[in-house]
Motif scaffolding. Structure first.
Motif, PDB file in Angstrom:
ATOM      1  N   GLU A  25       6.348  77.823 -29.783  1.00 11.31           N
ATOM      2  CA  GLU A  25       5.183  76.985 -30.050  1.00 11.31           C
ATOM      3  C   GLU A  25       5.469  76.050 -31.226  1.00 11.31           C
ATOM      4  O   GLU A  25       5.039  74.888 -31.244  1.00 11.31           O
ATOM      5  CB  GLU A  25       3.951  77.850 -30.337  1.00 11.31           C
ATOM      6  CG  GLU A  25       3.588  78.703 -29.133  1.00 11.31           C
ATOM      7  CD  GLU A  25       2.378  79.604 -29.368  1.00 11.31           C
ATOM      8  OE1 GLU A  25       1.578  79.341 -30.276  1.00 11.31           O
ATOM      9  OE2 GLU A  25       2.253  80.586 -28.617  1.00 11.31           O
ATOM     10  N   GLY A  26       6.199  76.563 -32.203  1.00 10.55           N
ATOM     11  CA  GLY A  26       6.586  75.725 -33.345  1.00 10.55           C
ATOM     12  C   GLY A  26       7.455  74.563 -32.887  1.00 10.55           C
ATOM     13  O   GLY A  26       7.272  73.413 -33.323  1.00 10.55           O
ATOM     14  N   ALA A  27       8.395  74.854 -31.992  1.00  7.31           N
ATOM     15  CA  ALA A  27       9.262  73.781 -31.478  1.00  7.31           C
ATOM     16  C   ALA A  27       8.432  72.749 -30.728  1.00  7.31           C
ATOM     17  O   ALA A  27       8.654  71.536 -30.849  1.00  7.31           O
ATOM     18  CB  ALA A  27      10.345  74.378 -30.580  1.00  7.31           C
ATOM     19  N   ALA A  28       7.450  73.214 -29.978  1.00  4.09           N
ATOM     20  CA  ALA A  28       6.582  72.288 -29.234  1.00  4.09           C
ATOM     21  C   ALA A  28       5.723  71.457 -30.193  1.00  4.09           C
ATOM     22  O   ALA A  28       5.476  70.269 -29.953  1.00  4.09           O
ATOM     23  CB  ALA A  28       5.698  73.063 -28.256  1.00  4.09           C
ATOM     24  N   LEU A  29       5.286  72.083 -31.273  1.00  2.00           N
ATOM     25  CA  LEU A  29       4.501  71.355 -32.283  1.00  2.00           C
ATOM     26  C   LEU A  29       5.367  70.268 -32.924  1.00  2.00           C
ATOM     27  O   LEU A  29       4.917  69.123 -33.110  1.00  2.00           O
ATOM     28  CB  LEU A  29       3.988  72.340 -33.345  1.00  2.00           C
ATOM     29  CG  LEU A  29       3.116  71.747 -34.442  1.00  2.00           C
ATOM     30  CD1 LEU A  29       1.819  71.169 -33.865  1.00  2.00           C
ATOM     31  CD2 LEU A  29       2.798  72.796 -35.511  1.00  2.00           C
ATOM     32  N   HIS A  30       6.587  70.631 -33.251  1.00  2.00           N
ATOM     33  CA  HIS A  30       7.517  69.645 -33.816  1.00  2.00           C
ATOM     34  C   HIS A  30       7.718  68.476 -32.851  1.00  2.00           C
ATOM     35  O   HIS A  30       7.684  67.311 -33.249  1.00  2.00           O
ATOM     36  CB  HIS A  30       8.853  70.332 -34.143  1.00  2.00           C
ATOM     37  CG  HIS A  30       9.940  69.372 -34.501  1.00  2.00           C
ATOM     38  ND1 HIS A  30      10.877  68.947 -33.591  1.00  2.00           N
ATOM     39  CD2 HIS A  30      10.208  68.721 -35.659  1.00  2.00           C
ATOM     40  CE1 HIS A  30      11.688  68.078 -34.190  1.00  2.00           C
ATOM     41  NE2 HIS A  30      11.318  67.931 -35.437  1.00  2.00           N
ATOM     42  N   GLN A  31       7.884  68.791 -31.577  1.00  2.00           N
ATOM     43  CA  GLN A  31       8.108  67.721 -30.587  1.00  2.00           C
ATOM     44  C   GLN A  31       6.888  66.805 -30.462  1.00  2.00           C
ATOM     45  O   GLN A  31       7.033  65.585 -30.372  1.00  2.00           O
ATOM     46  CB  GLN A  31       8.439  68.321 -29.215  1.00  2.00           C
ATOM     47  CG  GLN A  31       9.888  68.788 -29.127  1.00  2.00           C
ATOM     48  CD  GLN A  31      10.113  69.763 -27.970  1.00  2.00           C
ATOM     49  OE1 GLN A  31       9.346  69.778 -27.005  1.00  2.00           O
ATOM     50  NE2 GLN A  31      11.144  70.577 -28.077  1.00  2.00           N
ATOM     51  N   ALA A  32       5.706  67.396 -30.435  1.00  4.90           N
ATOM     52  CA  ALA A  32       4.483  66.572 -30.342  1.00  4.90           C
ATOM     53  C   ALA A  32       4.382  65.645 -31.551  1.00  4.90           C
ATOM     54  O   ALA A  32       4.059  64.460 -31.425  1.00  4.90           O
ATOM     55  CB  ALA A  32       3.248  67.463 -30.239  1.00  4.90           C
ATOM     56  N   ALA A  33       4.673  66.196 -32.729  1.00  3.85           N
ATOM     57  CA  ALA A  33       4.592  65.383 -33.949  1.00  3.85           C
ATOM     58  C   ALA A  33       5.676  64.311 -33.948  1.00  3.85           C
ATOM     59  O   ALA A  33       5.448  63.193 -34.435  1.00  3.85           O
ATOM     60  CB  ALA A  33       4.710  66.276 -35.179  1.00  3.85           C
ATOM     61  N   HIS A  34       6.803  64.633 -33.393  1.00  2.00           N
ATOM     62  CA  HIS A  34       7.871  63.635 -33.319  1.00  2.00           C
ATOM     63  C   HIS A  34       7.438  62.464 -32.429  1.00  2.00           C
ATOM     64  O   HIS A  34       7.659  61.297 -32.759  1.00  2.00           O
ATOM     65  CB  HIS A  34       9.172  64.270 -32.828  1.00  2.00           C
ATOM     66  CG  HIS A  34      10.364  63.404 -33.094  1.00  2.00           C
ATOM     67  ND1 HIS A  34      10.711  62.364 -32.261  1.00  2.00           N
ATOM     68  CD2 HIS A  34      11.253  63.401 -34.113  1.00  2.00           C
ATOM     69  CE1 HIS A  34      11.783  61.760 -32.762  1.00  2.00           C
ATOM     70  NE2 HIS A  34      12.138  62.365 -33.884  1.00  2.00           N
ATOM     71  N   ARG A  35       6.784  62.786 -31.315  1.00  2.00           N
ATOM     72  CA  ARG A  35       6.265  61.716 -30.441  1.00  2.00           C
ATOM     73  C   ARG A  35       5.254  60.860 -31.199  1.00  2.00           C
ATOM     74  O   ARG A  35       5.279  59.633 -31.140  1.00  2.00           O
ATOM     75  CB  ARG A  35       5.563  62.306 -29.212  1.00  2.00           C
ATOM     76  CG  ARG A  35       6.482  62.880 -28.159  1.00  2.00           C
ATOM     77  CD  ARG A  35       5.796  62.933 -26.787  1.00  2.00           C
ATOM     78  NE  ARG A  35       4.651  63.833 -26.703  1.00  2.00           N
ATOM     79  CZ  ARG A  35       4.726  65.162 -26.584  1.00  2.00           C
ATOM     80  NH1 ARG A  35       5.896  65.744 -26.544  1.00  2.00           N
ATOM     81  NH2 ARG A  35       3.634  65.890 -26.500  1.00  2.00           N
ATOM     82  N   ALA A  36       4.353  61.534 -31.897  1.00  2.00           N
ATOM     83  CA  ALA A  36       3.302  60.804 -32.625  1.00  2.00           C
ATOM     84  C   ALA A  36       3.909  59.926 -33.707  1.00  2.00           C
ATOM     85  O   ALA A  36       3.506  58.775 -33.898  1.00  2.00           O
ATOM     86  CB  ALA A  36       2.312  61.795 -33.230  1.00  2.00           C
ATOM     87  N   GLY A  37       4.881  60.461 -34.416  1.00  2.00           N
ATOM     88  CA  GLY A  37       5.497  59.695 -35.506  1.00  2.00           C
ATOM     89  C   GLY A  37       6.305  58.530 -34.985  1.00  2.00           C
ATOM     90  O   GLY A  37       6.353  57.469 -35.616  1.00  2.00           O
ATOM     91  N   SER A  38       6.936  58.707 -33.839  1.00  2.00           N
ATOM     92  CA  SER A  38       7.779  57.647 -33.285  1.00  2.00           C
ATOM     93  C   SER A  38       6.934  56.500 -32.758  1.00  2.00           C
ATOM     94  O   SER A  38       7.354  55.350 -32.755  1.00  2.00           O
ATOM     95  CB  SER A  38       8.634  58.179 -32.129  1.00  2.00           C
ATOM     96  OG  SER A  38       9.386  59.279 -32.559  1.00  2.00           O
ATOM     97  N   GLN A  39       5.727  56.834 -32.299  1.00  2.00           N
ATOM     98  CA  GLN A  39       4.890  55.795 -31.709  1.00  2.00           C
ATOM     99  C   GLN A  39       4.300  54.857 -32.757  1.00  2.00           C
ATOM    100  O   GLN A  39       4.149  53.661 -32.517  1.00  2.00           O
ATOM    101  CB  GLN A  39       3.744  56.454 -30.937  1.00  2.00           C
ATOM    102  CG  GLN A  39       2.759  55.413 -30.444  1.00  2.00           C
ATOM    103  CD  GLN A  39       1.491  56.007 -29.951  1.00  2.00           C
ATOM    104  OE1 GLN A  39       1.292  56.073 -28.754  1.00  2.00           O
ATOM    105  NE2 GLN A  39       0.625  56.428 -30.859  1.00  2.00           N
ATOM    106  N   ALA A  40       3.926  55.409 -33.899  1.00  5.21           N
ATOM    107  CA  ALA A  40       3.227  54.590 -34.902  1.00  5.21           C
ATOM    108  C   ALA A  40       4.235  53.722 -35.649  1.00  5.21           C
ATOM    109  O   ALA A  40       5.102  54.238 -36.323  1.00  5.21           O
ATOM    110  CB  ALA A  40       2.488  55.504 -35.879  1.00  5.21           C
ATOM    111  N   ALA A  41       4.079  52.423 -35.514  1.00  4.51           N
ATOM    112  CA  ALA A  41       4.977  51.524 -36.241  1.00  4.51           C
ATOM    113  C   ALA A  41       4.557  51.519 -37.709  1.00  4.51           C
ATOM    114  O   ALA A  41       3.391  51.398 -38.024  1.00  4.51           O
ATOM    115  CB  ALA A  41       4.881  50.130 -35.651  1.00  4.51           C
TER     116      ALA A  41
END
Ligand code: SAH
Ligand code: MG
Length: 220
Positions: A25-41
């Protein structure tokens, strides 16, 4: 150190930290946050509600560091109802002998310092609804894992989910569709979010549910 080594070190540190988050679940949380961080310019804003000793903070903080985001980690550090003496999730090592209160702040701080995440993680020590009441900016990713009783869980949802921008993410922990697996409130928040039509599902792992905002908030 390469970026890949830095990531694997941080994820290992998170796995080893004291707290309430299974590795997958931690790995999935990291991945979700990575998506969110990558999207925001230009640098995303992440908010974590419920940090305890910093386990989820490191998963989210690693993604913040990788994407140039900043994570605001909100917790009063006195534990939820379910962490107090006599409850299931109590840990007597975390009681401050002077105040007699649970105090996870020194443990949280050590975890974040060990991870070297001070450039990407800001601790906000206080009551989540109070912080929410004075927080005016948009949030790109909000992770809700604070008090799991009905009152605190709904206060976190009502206080923080409207701040998530369209296209941003909301992750809720300890969502258990089967009451035999755990308490109701996080599941009820997730159901309400979907029923509102404001969110679509964007993956889940174990009890971690990830939602993405597709419509602006309407007042409840
Ligand atoms: N995410 C953590 C676990 C969080 S446990 C992990 O990965 O291990 C829930 C946390 O919510 C506790 O640390 C508790 O202090 C915090 N909390 C509960 N109610 C709160 C409130 N009203 N304001 C701020 N923090 C709160
Ligand atoms: Mg949790």
């Amino acid at each position: 150190m390469t970026a890949a080594d830095r990531r694997s070190n941080l994820l290992a540190l998170a796995r080893g930290a004291r707290g309430f988050m299974p590795d997958d679940e931690g790995a999935a949380l990291h991945q979700a946050a990575h998506r969110a961080g990558s999207q925001a310019a230009g640098g995303a804003t992440f908010v974590e509600i419920g940090a305890w000793c910093g386990k989820s903070t490191v998963y989210l903080g690693a993604a913040a560091e990788e994407t140039g985001a900043v994570l605001f980690s909100v917790d009063h550090h006195h534990g939820s109802e379910e962490n107090q003496v006599g409850w299931e999730h109590h840990d007597r090592d975390l009681v401050d002998p002077v105040s007699g209160l649970i105090d996870t702040l020194p443990f949280w701080r050590r975890t974040v310092d060990d991870a070297g995440l001070g450039g990407s993680v800001v601790g906000v020590v206080g009551d989540s609804p109070i912080v929410a009441s004075r927080w005016h900016g948009p949030v790109d990713l909000c992770f809700i894992d604070g008090g799991h009783g009905a009152t605190p869980a709904w206060a976190d949802f009502d206080g923080w989910s409207p701040k998530v921008a369209v296209g941003g993410w909301l992750a809720i922990h300890d969502v258990f569709p089967d009451p035999a697996d755990g308490g109701r409130p996080p599941y009820e928040l997730w159901c309400a979010a979907l029923a509102s039509g404001e969110w679509e599902e964007d993956g889940h792992r174990g009890s971690l549910r990830v939602l993405r905002r597709i419509r602006p908030p309407t007042r409840r």
